[in-house]
Design a protein around this motif. Structure first.
Motif, mmCIF file in Angstrom:
data_model
loop_
_atom_site.group_PDB
_atom_site.id
_atom_site.type_symbol
_atom_site.label_atom_id
_atom_site.label_comp_id
_atom_site.label_asym_id
_atom_site.label_seq_id
_atom_site.Cartn_x
_atom_site.Cartn_y
_atom_site.Cartn_z
ATOM 1 N N MET A 1 0.814 -1.185 0.000
ATOM 2 C CA MET A 1 0.000 0.000 0.000
ATOM 3 C C MET A 1 0.862 1.255 0.000
ATOM 4 S SD MET A 1 -3.186 -0.657 -0.089
ATOM 5 C CE MET A 1 -4.491 -1.710 0.388
ATOM 6 N N ARG A 2 1.967 1.182 0.673
ATOM 7 C CA ARG A 2 2.836 2.359 0.728
ATOM 8 C C ARG A 2 3.548 2.583 -0.594
ATOM 9 N NH1 ARG A 2 4.603 0.195 6.399
ATOM 10 N NH2 ARG A 2 2.988 1.146 7.646
ATOM 11 N N LYS A 3 3.772 1.494 -1.333
ATOM 12 C CA LYS A 3 4.485 1.590 -2.602
ATOM 13 C C LYS A 3 3.610 2.246 -3.681
ATOM 14 C CE LYS A 3 6.929 -1.245 -5.974
ATOM 15 N NZ LYS A 3 7.365 -2.595 -6.320
ATOM 16 N N TYR A 4 2.303 1.979 -3.627
ATOM 17 C CA TYR A 4 1.392 2.478 -4.644
ATOM 18 C C TYR A 4 0.494 3.568 -4.066
ATOM 19 C CZ TYR A 4 2.937 -1.795 -6.864
ATOM 20 O OH TYR A 4 3.706 -2.775 -7.398
ATOM 21 N N LYS A 5 0.081 4.454 -4.915
ATOM 22 C CA LYS A 5 -0.828 5.525 -4.510
ATOM 23 C C LYS A 5 -2.243 4.977 -4.494
ATOM 24 C CE LYS A 5 0.334 9.722 -3.533
ATOM 25 N NZ LYS A 5 0.320 10.021 -2.125
ATOM 26 N N VAL A 6 -2.795 4.828 -3.313
ATOM 27 C CA VAL A 6 -4.176 4.387 -3.162
ATOM 28 C C VAL A 6 -4.878 5.394 -2.262
ATOM 29 C CG1 VAL A 6 -3.643 1.935 -3.473
ATOM 30 C CG2 VAL A 6 -3.628 2.915 -1.184
ATOM 31 N N PRO A 7 -6.185 5.444 -2.312
ATOM 32 C CA PRO A 7 -6.889 6.361 -1.411
ATOM 33 C C PRO A 7 -6.497 6.106 0.045
ATOM 34 C CG PRO A 7 -8.394 5.490 -3.057
ATOM 35 C CD PRO A 7 -7.103 4.733 -3.209
ATOM 36 N N ASP A 8 -6.417 7.151 0.796
ATOM 37 C CA ASP A 8 -5.915 7.097 2.167
ATOM 38 C C ASP A 8 -6.718 6.176 3.085
ATOM 39 O OD1 ASP A 8 -3.932 8.214 4.100
ATOM 40 O OD2 ASP A 8 -5.765 8.903 5.093
ATOM 41 N N TYR A 9 -7.999 6.018 2.805
ATOM 42 C CA TYR A 9 -8.809 5.201 3.710
ATOM 43 C C TYR A 9 -8.396 3.725 3.697
ATOM 44 C CZ TYR A 9 -11.545 4.636 -0.614
ATOM 45 O OH TYR A 9 -11.935 4.410 -1.903
ATOM 46 N N TRP A 10 -7.789 3.235 2.599
ATOM 47 C CA TRP A 10 -7.391 1.820 2.559
ATOM 48 C C TRP A 10 -6.301 1.523 3.582
ATOM 49 C CZ3 TRP A 10 -10.836 -1.098 0.785
ATOM 50 C CH2 TRP A 10 -11.578 -0.762 -0.348
ATOM 51 N N TYR A 11 -5.312 2.373 3.627
ATOM 52 C CA TYR A 11 -4.198 2.211 4.582
ATOM 53 C C TYR A 11 -3.783 3.616 5.001
ATOM 54 C CZ TYR A 11 -0.185 -0.080 6.716
ATOM 55 O OH TYR A 11 0.728 -0.577 7.618
ATOM 56 N N PRO A 12 -4.435 4.160 6.033
ATOM 57 C CA PRO A 12 -4.301 5.570 6.389
ATOM 58 C C PRO A 12 -2.875 6.008 6.711
ATOM 59 C CG PRO A 12 -6.051 4.509 7.653
ATOM 60 C CD PRO A 12 -5.317 3.430 6.938
ATOM 61 N N GLN A 13 -2.584 7.231 6.367
ATOM 62 C CA GLN A 13 -1.287 7.800 6.727
ATOM 63 C C GLN A 13 -1.281 8.290 8.168
ATOM 64 O OE1 GLN A 13 0.764 10.230 4.014
ATOM 65 N NE2 GLN A 13 0.169 9.018 2.241
ATOM 66 N N ASP A 14 -2.448 8.605 8.708
ATOM 67 C CA ASP A 14 -2.550 8.975 10.109
ATOM 68 C C ASP A 14 -1.985 7.825 10.939
ATOM 69 O OD1 ASP A 14 -3.824 10.528 12.464
ATOM 70 O OD2 ASP A 14 -4.638 8.486 12.633
ATOM 71 N N LEU A 15 -1.029 8.121 11.823
ATOM 72 C CA LEU A 15 -0.317 7.074 12.545
ATOM 73 C C LEU A 15 -1.228 6.211 13.410
ATOM 74 C CD1 LEU A 15 3.042 8.816 13.503
ATOM 75 C CD2 LEU A 15 2.595 7.173 11.676
ATOM 76 N N GLN A 16 -2.186 6.820 14.088
ATOM 77 C CA GLN A 16 -3.082 6.024 14.939
ATOM 78 C C GLN A 16 -3.987 5.120 14.107
ATOM 79 O OE1 GLN A 16 -4.891 8.909 17.600
ATOM 80 N NE2 GLN A 16 -3.523 8.210 19.229
ATOM 81 N N ALA A 17 -4.531 5.636 13.029
ATOM 82 C CA ALA A 17 -5.390 4.829 12.164
ATOM 83 C C ALA A 17 -4.581 3.718 11.497
ATOM 84 C CB ALA A 17 -6.065 5.709 11.116
ATOM 85 N N CYS A 18 -3.386 4.055 11.061
ATOM 86 C CA CYS A 18 -2.492 3.066 10.450
ATOM 87 C C CYS A 18 -2.146 1.970 11.462
ATOM 88 C CB CYS A 18 -1.234 3.760 9.951
ATOM 89 S SG CYS A 18 -0.088 2.667 9.112
ATOM 90 N N ALA A 19 -1.896 2.361 12.697
ATOM 91 C CA ALA A 19 -1.583 1.395 13.753
ATOM 92 C C ALA A 19 -2.764 0.462 14.007
ATOM 93 C CB ALA A 19 -1.182 2.121 15.033
ATOM 94 N N ARG A 20 -3.996 0.973 13.894
ATOM 95 C CA ARG A 20 -5.171 0.122 14.085
ATOM 96 C C ARG A 20 -5.291 -0.908 12.961
ATOM 97 N NH1 ARG A 20 -7.422 5.024 15.755
ATOM 98 N NH2 ARG A 20 -8.658 5.239 13.864
ATOM 99 N N VAL A 21 -4.982 -0.492 11.724
ATOM 100 C CA VAL A 21 -4.973 -1.443 10.605
ATOM 101 C C VAL A 21 -3.909 -2.507 10.868
ATOM 102 C CG1 VAL A 21 -4.507 -1.758 8.140
ATOM 103 C CG2 VAL A 21 -5.886 0.188 8.901
#
Length: 166
Positions: A1-21
């Motif tokens: 997900m980090r390698k490709y540009k996808v909408p933020d909701y799939w794998y959020p850049q927000d650290l807390q949301a990303c940590a929950r994923v």
């Protein structure tokens, strides 16, 4: 997900949301995946596809473990949110629904009696689109109708499979 540009909701850049994923993904591969696959194998793949009996006690224990895992999924991750991580669908939801469709394909009613989980499934299906959802799960939903395996395939598969899922 980090390698490709996808909408933020799939794998959020927000650290807390990303940590929950990440937390969900770390949990699911040793818990939800294991119990969903065991249900599939014990209910359909071993007895129907490979012709290997599964004791009623083993099947009951497997389904009880799956039920406990579903409760944990609801209590720890879904809670009262629209999706596992929050108000938007994420990679966690896609991975979870994919795992849950394995026992569904085996005939398990994983959403029955679980209104929160059933409503979540409907939201996930709506978010990805009904046609895409059905296409993605077409094969697994037909698995219980699989013909028995060819004996040579069965002979090759059995030793590794039995060690893996018993």
């Amino acid at each position: 997900m980090r390698k490709y540009k996808v909408p933020d909701y799939w794998y959020p850049q927000d650290l807390q949301a990303c940590a929950r994923v990440d937390e969900y993904l770390a949990w699911q591969h040793t818990t939800l995946r294991r119990n969903c696959l065991r249900a599939l194998w014990h209910k359909v793949m071993l007895p129907v596809f490979l012709g290997e009996p599964v004791s009623p006690q083993m099947l009951a224990a497997t389904l009880a473990e799956l039920d406990e895992t579903l409760q944990l999924l609801e209590d720890k991750f879904l809670q009262n949110k629209a999706f596992l991580i929050g108000s938007h669908i994420s990679l966690a939801d896609l991975v979870a629904i994919t795992e849950l469709m394995h026992p569904v394909g085996a005939g398990c009613q994983v959403f029955e009696g679980r209104p929160k989980l059933a409503a979540w499934r409907q939201r996930v299906e709506a978010a990805v689109g009904e046609d895409l959802f059905q296409e993605a799960h077409k094969v697994i939903l037909k698995v219980k109708d699989s013909p028995p395996a060819d004996p040579t395939i069965k002979q090759k598969l059995m030793p590794g499979l039995l060690a893996m899922i018993r």
